[in-house]
Design an enzyme around this catalytic site. Sequence first.
Site, short mmCIF file in Angstrom:
data_model
loop_
_atom_site.label_atom_id
_atom_site.label_comp_id
_atom_site.label_asym_id
_atom_site.label_seq_id
_atom_site.Cartn_x
_atom_site.Cartn_y
_atom_site.Cartn_z
N LYS A 284 0.83 -1.21 0.00
CA LYS A 284 0.00 0.00 0.00
C LYS A 284 0.87 1.26 0.00
O LYS A 284 0.63 2.18 -0.79
CB LYS A 284 -0.88 0.01 1.25
CG LYS A 284 -1.53 1.35 1.52
CD LYS A 284 -2.40 1.35 2.74
CE LYS A 284 -1.70 1.59 4.06
NZ LYS A 284 -1.37 2.99 4.39
N ASN A 285 1.88 1.29 0.87
CA ASN A 285 2.64 2.53 1.03
C ASN A 285 3.68 2.76 -0.08
O ASN A 285 4.38 3.76 -0.08
CB ASN A 285 3.27 2.60 2.42
CG ASN A 285 2.21 2.81 3.48
OD1 ASN A 285 1.07 3.16 3.17
ND2 ASN A 285 2.57 2.59 4.74
N CYS B 171 -4.76 12.76 13.42
CA CYS B 171 -5.54 11.55 13.17
C CYS B 171 -5.45 10.66 14.40
O CYS B 171 -4.85 11.04 15.40
CB CYS B 171 -5.07 10.84 11.91
SG CYS B 171 -3.54 9.95 12.13
N ARG C 81 0.71 14.30 13.59
CA ARG C 81 1.20 14.11 12.22
C ARG C 81 1.21 15.38 11.38
O ARG C 81 0.51 15.48 10.37
CB ARG C 81 0.39 13.01 11.52
CG ARG C 81 0.46 11.69 12.26
CD ARG C 81 -0.27 10.59 11.57
NE ARG C 81 0.45 10.07 10.42
CZ ARG C 81 -0.02 9.12 9.63
NH1 ARG C 81 -1.21 8.62 9.85
NH2 ARG C 81 0.68 8.68 8.60
N ASP D 287 4.46 0.34 12.17
CA ASP D 287 3.30 -0.31 11.56
C ASP D 287 3.15 -1.78 11.97
O ASP D 287 2.18 -2.43 11.59
CB ASP D 287 3.37 -0.21 10.03
CG ASP D 287 3.13 1.21 9.54
OD1 ASP D 287 2.68 2.05 10.34
OD2 ASP D 287 3.40 1.49 8.35
N ARG E 203 -8.72 -0.44 4.49
CA ARG E 203 -7.86 0.58 3.91
C ARG E 203 -6.52 0.00 3.50
O ARG E 203 -5.89 0.49 2.56
CB ARG E 203 -7.61 1.70 4.92
CG ARG E 203 -8.81 2.58 5.15
CD ARG E 203 -8.44 3.78 5.97
NE ARG E 203 -7.21 4.37 5.44
CZ ARG E 203 -6.41 5.16 6.11
NH1 ARG E 203 -6.69 5.48 7.36
NH2 ARG E 203 -5.32 5.66 5.55
N1 EPU Z 1 6.67 14.42 11.18
C1 EPU Z 1 6.79 15.75 11.52
N2 EPU Z 1 6.69 16.66 10.50
C2 EPU Z 1 6.50 16.31 9.21
C3 EPU Z 1 6.38 14.95 8.88
C4 EPU Z 1 6.48 14.03 9.90
O1 EPU Z 1 6.97 16.10 12.67
O2 EPU Z 1 6.43 17.20 8.35
C5 EPU Z 1 6.77 13.40 12.25
C6 EPU Z 1 5.47 12.58 12.41
O3 EPU Z 1 4.52 13.26 13.22
C7 EPU Z 1 5.98 11.31 13.02
C8 EPU Z 1 7.36 11.14 12.34
O4 EPU Z 1 7.71 12.42 11.84
O5 EPU Z 1 6.17 11.49 14.40
C9 EPU Z 1 7.41 10.14 11.20
O6 EPU Z 1 6.28 10.34 10.36
P1 EPU Z 1 6.32 10.10 8.80
O7 EPU Z 1 6.21 11.41 8.12
O8 EPU Z 1 7.48 9.24 8.44
O9 EPU Z 1 4.97 9.31 8.57
P2 EPU Z 1 4.07 9.39 7.26
O10 EPU Z 1 4.91 9.64 6.09
O11 EPU Z 1 2.92 10.29 7.51
C10 EPU Z 1 4.25 6.86 6.62
C11 EPU Z 1 3.28 5.73 6.38
C12 EPU Z 1 2.68 5.30 7.71
C13 EPU Z 1 3.83 4.87 8.62
C14 EPU Z 1 4.84 6.00 8.79
C15 EPU Z 1 6.06 5.64 9.60
C16 EPU Z 1 2.50 6.15 4.14
C17 EPU Z 1 1.38 6.53 3.23
N3 EPU Z 1 2.26 6.17 5.45
O12 EPU Z 1 3.49 7.91 7.20
O13 EPU Z 1 1.83 4.20 7.44
O14 EPU Z 1 3.32 4.52 9.89
O15 EPU Z 1 5.29 6.42 7.48
O16 EPU Z 1 6.71 4.55 9.03
O17 EPU Z 1 3.56 5.78 3.68
C18 EPU Z 1 0.06 2.72 7.82
O18 EPU Z 1 0.32 2.18 6.73
O19 EPU Z 1 -0.75 2.22 8.65
C19 EPU Z 1 0.70 3.98 8.17
C20 EPU Z 1 0.24 4.81 9.11
#
Ligand code: EPU
Length: 417
Positions: free
Chosen positions: A22-23, A116, A121, A304, A396
């Site tokens: 998915k990701n 969320c 996030r 995850d 999802r």
């Molecule tokens: N963060 C910030 N600022 C930002 C971006 C992130 O502070 O601008 C923080 C987040 O709040 C978090 C950390 O950095 O504490 C890491 O978050 P990240 O941005 O890596 O998460 P994401 O990109 O929103 C993706 C996956 C998630 C997975 C996370 C961590 C996708 C579509 N989603 O989310 O997947 O948990 O990386 O590996 O790729 C899931 O599939 O169930 C899922 C939630």
Amino acid sequence: MDKLIIKGGKRLKGEVEISGAKNAALPIIAASLLASGSSTMNRVPDLKDVITIGKLLTYLGAEFHYENRKAIISTERISNLEAPYSLVKTMRASVLVLGPLLARFGRARVSLPGGCAIGARPINLHLMGLEKMGAKIELESGYVLARAKRLRGTSIYFDIPTVTGTENLMMAASLAEGKTVLENAAKEPEVADLADALISMGAKIKGAGESIVEIEGVDKLKPFNYSIIPDRIETGTFMTIAGITGGDIIIKGCRLEHLDAPIMKLRDAGLVFKNVSDGIRVIGPLRPIANNVTTMPYPGFPTDMQAQFMALMSIADGTSIIKETIFENRFMHVAELRRMGADITIEDGTATVKGIPKLKGAPLMATDLRASASLVVAALAAEGETTIHRLYHLDRGYEKMEEKLIKIGANVRRVRE
Ligand code: EPU
């Protein structure tokens, strides 16, 4: 709204085929916006999130056809540069269209995702990077408005490695003028898979999957024909299922090199792994052994997988300490596991799980995707019947979960509420 009824306690045995990730699917579908023409993507999982990003691309003016795990996306007639709140609120990954739209069309308006179930996030790091590349960013009425005639390459350091942040900037930088260097980038396999898809479009990217990524911008990209990687989290979830049911499951079509940390932890928990052709055979112990885990960015133990691992530890012999360091509120499954009799306490982002010999079936509420998966894992081992409500969370991110479970002998039934 569907619910899942599971009668637990069976030793699951048989073969499971892993679906596309998915990701990886979501960012690569967004990447199709970087070129004009028709891109084809194979192995696309049949998931609600894939349908949602398809709807978003259609809203932007693209054509999105999805059939038999193949997505064909035509991006010649993009007429709208806005990702509306109604779609972003159902799927945060919608923010992945920001980089591509801005880079190709010079403008994008994307709803801010907001918090969320698992944490606040924010997307500040995505915006910081685009601003450093010369974009003018304004926040108005819950939307990000980004503008740039042409983005310029620069050096960007992420305070926290962010998966979708790295992906958004990698896509934007592919069409920028000059060279962009991303430091402390996310190293997840899905980031590397997106880079491979971008390279097949003509992008010049080095180091994706490592912490320093270099992108030399090009003037134009071409559509792709790409097959995505298998889902490592689905793979890990089925490993946990073998573990908790004392089962014997052959998992096919997976990439084990993406699961080093979970496999090591599951081995310590008493699971046995045997290589078979195109996959792995996973044999669960009579009772799992307690084991500590701390979630970390890749190659650390994935957040995850935390909920599913906790379900396994809830019936382990001994006490496990599980620390969540990525998201501040990713213990929503704990209250539900407790309803099944689990002995879990939480303090400061750390769960103490005192293993009990058996969980008991109960009515449960799914709260987010991976929490739902952990409830399924727990229910498969529990005595009696468990009903999991709000199944849309599971839909999802897990393709045909109940069909795969039935195939390995589980007593599972989906009921419309
Ligand atoms: N963060 C910030 N600022 C930002 C971006 C992130 O502070 O601008 C923080 C987040 O709040 C978090 C950390 O950095 O504490 C890491 O978050 P990240 O941005 O890596 O998460 P994401 O990109 O929103 C993706 C996956 C998630 C997975 C996370 C961590 C996708 C579509 N989603 O989310 O997947 O948990 O990386 O590996 O790729 C899931 O599939 O169930 C899922 C939630």
